[in-house]
Design a protein around this motif. Structure first.
Motif, PDB file in Angstrom:
ATOM      1  N   MET A   1       0.833  -1.200   0.000  1.00  0.00           N
ATOM      2  CA  MET A   1       0.000   0.000   0.000  1.00  0.00           C
ATOM      3  C   MET A   1       0.873   1.257   0.000  1.00  0.00           C
ATOM      4  SD  MET A   1      -2.949   1.071   2.749  1.00  0.00           S
ATOM      5  CE  MET A   1      -3.854   2.592   2.517  1.00  0.00           C
ATOM      6  N   GLN A   2       0.621   2.155  -0.957  1.00  0.00           N
ATOM      7  CA  GLN A   2       1.407   3.372  -1.083  1.00  0.00           C
ATOM      8  C   GLN A   2       1.055   4.353   0.027  1.00  0.00           C
ATOM      9  OE1 GLN A   2       3.805   3.796  -3.321  1.00  0.00           O
ATOM     10  NE2 GLN A   2       4.339   5.836  -2.584  1.00  0.00           N
ATOM     11  N   LYS A   3       2.076   4.823   0.747  1.00  0.00           N
ATOM     12  CA  LYS A   3       1.849   5.776   1.824  1.00  0.00           C
ATOM     13  C   LYS A   3       1.925   7.196   1.277  1.00  0.00           C
ATOM     14  CE  LYS A   3       3.726   2.807   5.481  1.00  0.00           C
ATOM     15  NZ  LYS A   3       4.743   2.696   6.559  1.00  0.00           N
ATOM     16  N   ASN A   4       1.068   8.053   1.806  1.00  0.00           N
ATOM     17  CA  ASN A   4       1.021   9.450   1.379  1.00  0.00           C
ATOM     18  C   ASN A   4       1.969  10.276   2.236  1.00  0.00           C
ATOM     19  OD1 ASN A   4       0.174  11.877   0.171  1.00  0.00           O
ATOM     20  ND2 ASN A   4      -1.350  12.184   1.779  1.00  0.00           N
ATOM     21  N   VAL A   5       2.928  10.962   1.602  1.00  0.00           N
ATOM     22  CA  VAL A   5       3.858  11.836   2.318  1.00  0.00           C
ATOM     23  C   VAL A   5       3.159  13.159   2.587  1.00  0.00           C
ATOM     24  CG1 VAL A   5       6.053  13.051   2.227  1.00  0.00           C
ATOM     25  CG2 VAL A   5       5.881  10.754   1.274  1.00  0.00           C
ATOM     26  N   ILE A   6       2.917  13.458   3.852  1.00  0.00           N
ATOM     27  CA  ILE A   6       2.230  14.692   4.209  1.00  0.00           C
ATOM     28  C   ILE A   6       3.199  15.849   4.421  1.00  0.00           C
ATOM     29  CG2 ILE A   6       2.202  14.176   6.699  1.00  0.00           C
ATOM     30  CD1 ILE A   6      -0.596  15.451   6.788  1.00  0.00           C
ATOM     31  N   MET A   7       4.426  15.518   4.853  1.00  0.00           N
ATOM     32  CA  MET A   7       5.450  16.551   5.056  1.00  0.00           C
ATOM     33  C   MET A   7       6.817  15.981   4.703  1.00  0.00           C
ATOM     34  SD  MET A   7       6.351  18.821   8.466  1.00  0.00           S
ATOM     35  CE  MET A   7       4.977  19.956   8.273  1.00  0.00           C
ATOM     36  N   SER A   8       7.633  16.799   4.071  1.00  0.00           N
ATOM     37  CA  SER A   8       8.970  16.367   3.672  1.00  0.00           C
ATOM     38  C   SER A   8       9.991  17.422   4.090  1.00  0.00           C
ATOM     39  CB  SER A   8       9.024  16.147   2.150  1.00  0.00           C
ATOM     40  OG  SER A   8      10.300  15.700   1.758  1.00  0.00           O
ATOM     41  N   VAL A   9      11.046  16.979   4.733  1.00  0.00           N
ATOM     42  CA  VAL A   9      12.125  17.868   5.168  1.00  0.00           C
ATOM     43  C   VAL A   9      13.360  17.535   4.341  1.00  0.00           C
ATOM     44  CG1 VAL A   9      13.599  18.553   7.096  1.00  0.00           C
ATOM     45  CG2 VAL A   9      11.182  18.035   7.497  1.00  0.00           C
ATOM     46  N   ASP A  10      13.933  18.563   3.706  1.00  0.00           N
ATOM     47  CA  ASP A  10      15.033  18.329   2.764  1.00  0.00           C
ATOM     48  C   ASP A  10      16.232  19.207   3.111  1.00  0.00           C
ATOM     49  OD1 ASP A  10      16.245  17.169   0.491  1.00  0.00           O
ATOM     50  OD2 ASP A  10      15.670  18.876  -0.749  1.00  0.00           O
ATOM     51  N   HIS A  11      17.316  18.560   3.564  1.00  0.00           N
ATOM     52  CA  HIS A  11      18.594  19.233   3.860  1.00  0.00           C
ATOM     53  C   HIS A  11      18.397  20.451   4.768  1.00  0.00           C
ATOM     54  CE1 HIS A  11      20.610  16.642   0.980  1.00  0.00           C
ATOM     55  NE2 HIS A  11      19.708  16.960   0.071  1.00  0.00           N
ATOM     56  N   LEU A  12      17.677  20.239   5.854  1.00  0.00           N
ATOM     57  CA  LEU A  12      17.348  21.335   6.772  1.00  0.00           C
ATOM     58  C   LEU A  12      18.525  21.623   7.708  1.00  0.00           C
ATOM     59  CD1 LEU A  12      14.827  23.108   7.598  1.00  0.00           C
ATOM     60  CD2 LEU A  12      14.551  21.490   9.485  1.00  0.00           C
ATOM     61  N   SER A  13      18.844  22.900   7.846  1.00  0.00           N
ATOM     62  CA  SER A  13      19.869  23.348   8.788  1.00  0.00           C
ATOM     63  C   SER A  13      19.348  24.565   9.538  1.00  0.00           C
ATOM     64  CB  SER A  13      21.171  23.713   8.064  1.00  0.00           C
ATOM     65  OG  SER A  13      21.739  22.574   7.445  1.00  0.00           O
ATOM     66  N   LYS A  14      19.748  24.670  10.791  1.00  0.00           N
ATOM     67  CA  LYS A  14      19.367  25.825  11.602  1.00  0.00           C
ATOM     68  C   LYS A  14      20.546  26.242  12.467  1.00  0.00           C
ATOM     69  CE  LYS A  14      17.072  29.003  13.699  1.00  0.00           C
ATOM     70  NZ  LYS A  14      16.812  30.300  12.999  1.00  0.00           N
ATOM     71  N   ASP A  15      20.989  27.492  12.286  1.00  0.00           N
ATOM     72  CA  ASP A  15      22.092  28.049  13.059  1.00  0.00           C
ATOM     73  C   ASP A  15      21.582  29.200  13.920  1.00  0.00           C
ATOM     74  OD1 ASP A  15      23.823  26.313  11.721  1.00  0.00           O
ATOM     75  OD2 ASP A  15      24.185  27.770  10.111  1.00  0.00           O
ATOM     76  N   PHE A  16      22.135  29.314  15.100  1.00  0.00           N
ATOM     77  CA  PHE A  16      21.840  30.439  15.975  1.00  0.00           C
ATOM     78  C   PHE A  16      23.106  31.268  16.159  1.00  0.00           C
ATOM     79  CE2 PHE A  16      18.674  27.269  17.266  1.00  0.00           C
ATOM     80  CZ  PHE A  16      17.517  28.029  17.222  1.00  0.00           C
ATOM     81  N   VAL A  17      22.947  32.576  16.106  1.00  0.00           N
ATOM     82  CA  VAL A  17      24.088  33.476  16.279  1.00  0.00           C
ATOM     83  C   VAL A  17      24.306  33.727  17.768  1.00  0.00           C
ATOM     84  CG1 VAL A  17      25.022  35.764  15.800  1.00  0.00           C
ATOM     85  CG2 VAL A  17      23.681  34.571  14.054  1.00  0.00           C
ATOM     86  N   ILE A  18      25.510  33.463  18.231  1.00  0.00           N
ATOM     87  CA  ILE A  18      25.883  33.737  19.621  1.00  0.00           C
ATOM     88  C   ILE A  18      26.811  34.945  19.627  1.00  0.00           C
ATOM     89  CG2 ILE A  18      26.997  32.836  21.694  1.00  0.00           C
ATOM     90  CD1 ILE A  18      26.240  30.076  20.847  1.00  0.00           C
ATOM     91  N   ARG A  19      26.318  36.025  20.139  1.00  0.00           N
ATOM     92  CA  ARG A  19      27.089  37.260  20.103  1.00  0.00           C
ATOM     93  C   ARG A  19      28.119  37.272  21.228  1.00  0.00           C
ATOM     94  NH1 ARG A  19      24.811  39.823  16.172  1.00  0.00           N
ATOM     95  NH2 ARG A  19      22.557  39.654  15.783  1.00  0.00           N
ATOM     96  N   GLY A  20      29.252  37.897  20.941  1.00  0.00           N
ATOM     97  CA  GLY A  20      30.325  37.978  21.919  1.00  0.00           C
ATOM     98  C   GLY A  20      29.938  38.779  23.136  1.00  0.00           C
ATOM     99  N   LYS A  21      30.402  38.356  24.293  1.00  0.00           N
ATOM    100  CA  LYS A  21      30.076  39.044  25.544  1.00  0.00           C
ATOM    101  C   LYS A  21      31.012  40.222  25.811  1.00  0.00           C
ATOM    102  CE  LYS A  21      28.191  34.886  27.713  1.00  0.00           C
ATOM    103  NZ  LYS A  21      28.283  33.949  28.869  1.00  0.00           N
ATOM    104  N   LYS A  22      32.176  40.192  25.173  1.00  0.00           N
ATOM    105  CA  LYS A  22      33.158  41.249  25.398  1.00  0.00           C
ATOM    106  C   LYS A  22      33.171  42.220  24.215  1.00  0.00           C
ATOM    107  CE  LYS A  22      36.134  38.133  28.050  1.00  0.00           C
ATOM    108  NZ  LYS A  22      37.477  37.502  28.146  1.00  0.00           N
ATOM    109  N   LEU A  23      33.612  43.404  24.448  1.00  0.00           N
ATOM    110  CA  LEU A  23      33.698  44.420  23.412  1.00  0.00           C
ATOM    111  C   LEU A  23      34.680  43.971  22.329  1.00  0.00           C
ATOM    112  CD1 LEU A  23      32.816  47.254  22.520  1.00  0.00           C
ATOM    113  CD2 LEU A  23      34.802  48.170  23.731  1.00  0.00           C
TER     114      LEU A  23
END
Length: 324
Positions: free
Chosen positions: A1-23
């Motif tokens: 039985m063929q399954k229906n793909v409801i959502m597809s994630v393709d090469h997902l990346s997520k980066d967060f910027v961490i700012r420096g604490k010192k000047l």
């Protein structure tokens, strides 16, 4: 039985910027997700498991559009979730709901259970009148095991399990297709956990729901999931059916995770496969396999290259050079 793909994630990346604490200190990038790809089938429960900090919750928040991916695409019903036309965005927000880990902070402490559910329906234009929305709120509360006496109670007047049931009722009121469950029972007592997990299973059959179930509890994931994705430091280590992974774990990280499950009988002996070494930092450029410093099968190649997911047979995907 063929399954229906409801959502597809393709090469997902997520980066967060961490700012420096010192000047003058330069900002750094924290790689929460790196090159994650998978499909979600309609009506299934996809379990996501891994250590704290592996990117499970970040992935869930990307799926419900709380975090915008740094790269890659999320496709819902064949359309890019982050580039939908204006008239389709509201429908997508209704279709994809999320249940959070802490049931108390998920509710407004100044509003009753009924108000929280009715307000969500009002925002998404569900129900023509206030009377109709109130009736629907009662019906959904009854579906999750509460009653009319609970409608005018405030969050502090509920137990932890009852509060989570209110959150589930609120998500159901949107008539969703997908519910992302971010460790929804980890803050509850063990006895209540079983009740809520069984509630999830009943509601899935009744409303034809698709779950993305995030947890660090190996027992719960095995019980509720159809397929399981093992994550480590923002990458997918192994991906297969629930039965297949627990019966034949292939990745060294998965083997170490499953070896931590206590035996059913105190008289049974079970070999523990501990991972030694320090966990690498997700900040900065990543070189080599993220498990290289802790894996007993590490080679020089592992320290220089990042393994890709390969099919070891019957769709059992493993990111390890041992199976190339």
């Amino acid at each position: 039985m063929q399954k229906n793909v409801i959502m597809s994630v393709d090469h997902l990346s997520k980066d967060f910027v961490i700012r420096g604490k010192k000047l003058g200190e330069k900002s750094k990038l924290l790689h929460a997700l790196s090159d994650v790809s998978f499909d979600i089938y309609e009506g299934e429960t996809l379990g996501i498991i891994g250590e704290s900090g592996c990117g499970k919750s970040t992935l869930g928040r990307c799926l419900v559009k709380l975090h915008k991916p740094s790269a890659g695409t999320i496709t819902y019903n064949g359309k890019d979730l982050w580039n939908l036309p204006v008239y389709e965005r509201e429908a997508a927000r209704r279709d994809i709901q999320m249940i959070f880990q802490d049931p108390y902070s998920s509710l407004d402490p100044r509003k009753t259970a009924s108000y929280s559910i009715e307000e969500a329906m009002k925002v998404h234009h569900i129900g023509d009148t206030a009377r109709e929305r109130r009736q629907k709120a009662l019906e959904y509360l009854q579906e999750v095991g509460l009653d009319i006496q609970h409608m005018e109670r405030y969050p502090h007047e509920f137990s932890g399990g009852q509060r989570q049931r209110v959150n589930i009722a609120r998500a159901l009121s949107m008539e969703p297709k997908i519910i992302v469950c971010d460790e929804p029972v980890s803050a509850l007592d063990v006895s209540i956990q079983a009740q809520v997990i069984n509630l999830f299973r009943r509601l899935q059959k009744q409303f034809n729901l698709t779950y993305v179930f995030i947890s660090h509890d190996l027992g719960i994931i095995k019980y509720i999931s159809d397929r399981i994705m093992i994550m480590y430091l923002g990458r997918v280590m192994e991906f297969y059916t629930s039965e297949g992974i627990y019966a034949d774990p292939k990745h060294p990280y998965t083997q170490a995770l499953l070896s931590a499950i206590p035996p059913e009988s105190p008289f049974d002996k079970k070999e523990r496969l501990p991972l030694t070494g320090d966990i690498p930092s997700p900040i900065g450029d990543q070189v080599g396999c993220p498990l290289a410093g802790r894996c007993p099968h590490c080679t020089e190649r592992c320290k220089k290259e990042i393994p890709k997911l390969v099919d070891t047979g019957n769709g059992h995907m493993v990111a390890c050079f041992l199976y190339e």
